[in-house]
Design a protein around this motif. Structure first.
Motif, PDB file in Angstrom:
ATOM      1  N   GLY A 110      -4.707  51.705  16.990  1.00 35.16           N
ATOM      2  CA  GLY A 110      -4.397  51.918  18.292  1.00 35.16           C
ATOM      3  C   GLY A 110      -5.894  52.576  18.626  1.00 35.16           C
ATOM      4  O   GLY A 110      -6.942  52.707  18.101  1.00 35.16           O
ATOM      5  N   GLN A 111      -5.518  53.245  19.986  1.00 33.40           N
ATOM      6  CA  GLN A 111      -6.925  53.826  20.685  1.00 33.40           C
ATOM      7  C   GLN A 111      -6.783  55.313  20.176  1.00 33.40           C
ATOM      8  O   GLN A 111      -5.697  56.133  19.823  1.00 33.40           O
ATOM      9  N   HIS A 139     -12.244  53.565  11.320  1.00 27.72           N
ATOM     10  CA  HIS A 139     -12.566  52.891  12.542  1.00 27.72           C
ATOM     11  C   HIS A 139     -12.881  51.297  12.594  1.00 27.72           C
ATOM     12  O   HIS A 139     -13.909  51.021  11.688  1.00 27.72           O
ATOM     13  N   VAL A 140     -12.390  50.687  13.094  1.00 28.54           N
ATOM     14  CA  VAL A 140     -12.423  49.338  13.347  1.00 28.54           C
ATOM     15  C   VAL A 140     -13.173  48.632  14.396  1.00 28.54           C
ATOM     16  O   VAL A 140     -13.883  47.580  14.036  1.00 28.54           O
ATOM     17  N   ASP A 141     -13.193  49.142  15.597  1.00 25.46           N
ATOM     18  CA  ASP A 141     -13.969  48.550  16.558  1.00 25.46           C
ATOM     19  C   ASP A 141     -14.084  49.327  18.054  1.00 25.46           C
ATOM     20  O   ASP A 141     -13.212  50.512  17.961  1.00 25.46           O
ATOM     21  N   ARG A 142     -14.736  49.058  18.961  1.00 30.47           N
ATOM     22  CA  ARG A 142     -14.695  49.592  19.949  1.00 30.47           C
ATOM     23  C   ARG A 142     -13.633  48.666  20.826  1.00 30.47           C
ATOM     24  O   ARG A 142     -13.581  47.642  20.799  1.00 30.47           O
ATOM     25  N   LEU A 143     -12.846  49.231  21.816  1.00 35.81           N
ATOM     26  CA  LEU A 143     -11.863  48.689  22.437  1.00 35.81           C
ATOM     27  C   LEU A 143     -12.227  47.488  23.247  1.00 35.81           C
ATOM     28  O   LEU A 143     -11.444  46.315  23.152  1.00 35.81           O
ATOM     29  N   VAL A 144     -13.682  47.389  23.845  1.00 34.32           N
ATOM     30  CA  VAL A 144     -13.956  46.516  24.754  1.00 34.32           C
ATOM     31  C   VAL A 144     -14.424  45.302  23.874  1.00 34.32           C
ATOM     32  O   VAL A 144     -14.843  44.330  24.471  1.00 34.32           O
ATOM     33  N   ASP A 199     -12.429  53.939  21.453  1.00 35.43           N
ATOM     34  CA  ASP A 199     -12.266  53.533  19.904  1.00 35.43           C
ATOM     35  C   ASP A 199     -11.018  52.915  19.252  1.00 35.43           C
ATOM     36  O   ASP A 199      -9.883  53.495  19.743  1.00 35.43           O
ATOM     37  N   LEU A 200     -10.957  52.160  18.452  1.00 34.10           N
ATOM     38  CA  LEU A 200      -9.924  51.586  17.844  1.00 34.10           C
ATOM     39  C   LEU A 200      -9.897  51.995  16.280  1.00 34.10           C
ATOM     40  O   LEU A 200     -10.785  51.895  15.751  1.00 34.10           O
ATOM     41  N   VAL A 201      -8.819  52.817  16.040  1.00 35.03           N
ATOM     42  CA  VAL A 201      -8.799  53.315  14.498  1.00 35.03           C
ATOM     43  C   VAL A 201      -7.276  53.205  14.134  1.00 35.03           C
ATOM     44  O   VAL A 201      -6.181  52.797  14.822  1.00 35.03           O
ATOM     45  N   TYR A 202      -7.169  53.403  12.626  1.00 33.06           N
ATOM     46  CA  TYR A 202      -5.795  53.610  12.222  1.00 33.06           C
ATOM     47  C   TYR A 202      -6.006  54.615  11.127  1.00 33.06           C
ATOM     48  O   TYR A 202      -7.024  55.082  10.682  1.00 33.06           O
TER      49      TYR A 202
END
Length: 549
Positions: free
Chosen positions: A379-380, A424-429, A412-415
């Motif tokens: 999620g964010q 950290h897996v990616d930027r949301l955009v 940022d997208l993280v878990y």
């Protein structure tokens, strides 16, 4: 004075912040002859690569403050600083802060048209610019007044500078900007206390290894350099600021200046990892400090194989081969990395692990509705911390769009895993929904390709969604010693998850200069997506490999 006592006193001093560290230390009257900052260019006749003492640094800053005050700069005046040399950025910031003005530091690599518009939107009362940047602003049609050339600022009389401004904790003290990867950089406002909060926290802890002699391989206009300068001053440490952060120049600086720690961004580590490090003398380095985007395992492993570190064992302190790499995740808006993890040659927690939160960080992972997600759910990233910026200068719309329930939504997208580590897996955009519960995370793809594919120095993954179909391009920069013509399609696809591999349309070897970068070295994926939608294939003239979808 006992250094431990001084660090504790500075940590407890609530008047202290990034607006007055230098003047406060000078008022204390101790350590005035100790070396502080070193620059890679001459400063008012003082040779490059020779440290300025605390007293000399204060004098050079006061001289600049005197000239700027005579030019009419007053408290709360926003003044843009657009220069090439790190010395001009740092001394400009310190002088303007001494006056209570608000320095707006602009990366010297920002394109002229963007810089002119950015400065216009700031409402700056003037610009401090060197000759190349003055000419660039003039060509771009800038209407903001050119205040001074930094070469002339050192001619002032230090004794004519007004008394140092008295800052308060929540006042704006400096403006830095975002990387501008999706368009015009955003002006990020930092307060007297926000950029000092992490430093205050570190002053309450034991001094870390390598902190006494640091090389700042950071963009000098970035918030990270403001933090590094004040971290060095409060710890009575030496900091050398390099104006350009390319791999070869940074390695040259390490060999000649012999730092115990090197501070940088992921883009610099990538360039260093692409060099033949076995031919370089990196023995002085104990710690590599990363901020901004988290670093890739492939690059970290190459760096920590060099240098030395101290470890505490049953036999006492021992020196071991291999250095530390302190990773995390931060941004201008976060004001400081919010996470930390330390890698050595003996550790193995990678996969874009950014570690655990700092003690000052309140972290949440939320969905698009702001609801908190559980362990293992992507999620964010939402952050609540005293380091957070005040928002965006002259842009309340963007400021409030990125705030929710007291948290800053970083984009940022993280878990989080069961042990409390974050990834950290990616930027949301940049992430793409593939349906059936699957998503494509471009940065996670890059991490896997770099880790699994030998001979690949850098990888950029770009996914474009059109007419319900996702087409993914994998762009590779190869080690010069690797086979430039080999078909790497199979090994790249094997490194990716099956649902991602099925979207890959091409695996292309490209020259590094074909990848568009922002001023801080981040890849402009927004621009790449637009180019691909327009039909441009960056590798058509090299070795494009079309993959059956």
């Amino acid at each position: 004075m006992n250094p431990k006592n001084e660090r504790a006193e500075l940590a407890a001093d609530q008047r202290l912040g990034v607006g007055n560290v230098l003047t406060t230390l000078i008022e204390r009257g101790t350590g005035l002859d100790r070396p502080t900052l070193t620059f890679d260019t001459e400063v008012d006749g003082h040779p490059a690569w020779q440290p300025l003492t605390l007293a000399h640094l204060g004098e050079r800053v006061a001289a600049r403050a005197a000239v700027l005050h005579a030019l009419g700069v007053r408290p709360r005046d926003p003044v843009a600083v657009w220069v090439s040399d790190g010395a001009d950025q740092v001394l400009g910031y310190l002088a303007l802060a001494r006056l209570g003005a608000i320095p707006a530091l602009v990366n010297g690599r920002v394109p002229a048209e963007q810089a002119a518009e950015y400065i216009r939107r700031l409402g700056a009362v003037g610009v401090i610019a060197d000759r190349p940047h003055r000419d660039a602003l003039s060509s771009a049609g800038s209407t903001t007044a050119l205040l001074a050339d930094p070469a002339d600022l050192g001619t002032g009389d230090p004794g004519a500078a007004p008394a140092a401004y008295r800052h308060h904790g929540d006042e704006p003290v400096v403006i830095t900007h975002s990387s501008g990867t999706t368009g015009l950089p955003k002006a990020v406002v930092h307060s007297h206390h926000s950029l000092f909060a992490a430093i205050r926290h570190r002053l309450s802890l034991p001094k870390g290894q390598g902190l006494d002699r640091m090389l700042g391989a950071l963009p000098s206009a970035h918030a990270a350099t403001v933090i590094a300068v004040n971290l060095a001053l409060t710890n009575r440490a030496q900091l050398a600021v390099v104006s350009r952060q390319t791999g070869t120049l940074v390695l040259d600086a390490i060999e000649s200046w012999r730092p115990a720690s090197v501070l940088g961004f992921a883009a610099t580590w990538s360039e260093l990892a692409g060099e033949d490090l076995s031919r370089r003398d990196l023995a002085s380095v104990r710690t590599w400090w990363n901020t901004g985007d988290c670093a890739h395992e492939a690059h970290i492993r190459k760096l920590i194989a060099h240098g030395t570190r101290e470890s505490v064992t049953a036999r006492g302190r021992v020196t071991r081969s291999g250095s530390f790499f302190v990773d995390g995740l931060g941004s201008s808006e976060m004001g400081h990395s919010q996470f930390h993890i330390t890698h050595t040659p003996d550790t193995g927690r990678y996969g874009r692990c950014i570690g655990r939160p700092h003690a000052f960080s309140d972290i949440a992972v939320v969905d698009d509705d702001g609801e908190r997600l559980g362990t293992g759910e992507v999620g964010q990233l939402a952050v609540k911390a005293p380091t957070l910026s005040l928002g965006y200068w002259n842009d309340s719309v963007t400021t409030y769009r990125t705030r929710r329930d007291g948290y800053f939504l970083t984009g940022d997208l993280v878990y989080r895993d069961e042990e409390g580590y974050y990834y950290h897996v990616d930027r949301l955009v940049d992430a793409v929904d593939l349906g059936d519960g699957h998503r494509l995370y471009t940065m996670l793809c890059e991490e896997r390709v770099l880790a699994d594919c030998a001979g690949v120095l850098e990888c950029t993954v770009v996914a474009v969604s059109t007419d319900g179909r996702v087409a993914t391009s994998v762009l590779l920069v190869l080690d010069p010693a690797a086979d430039q013509e080999a078909d790497r399609t199979a090994e790249v696809l094997a490194a990716l998850e099956p649902w991602v591999a099925r979207t890959v349309e091409r695996v292309v070897v490209v020259e590094p200069d074909r990848i568009p970068l922002g001023a801080t070295g981040k890849v402009r994926k927004f621009l790449l997506r637009r180019r691909f939608l327009d039909g441009e294939l960056l590798g058509r003239e090299t070795s494009a490999k079309q993959v059956a979808v």
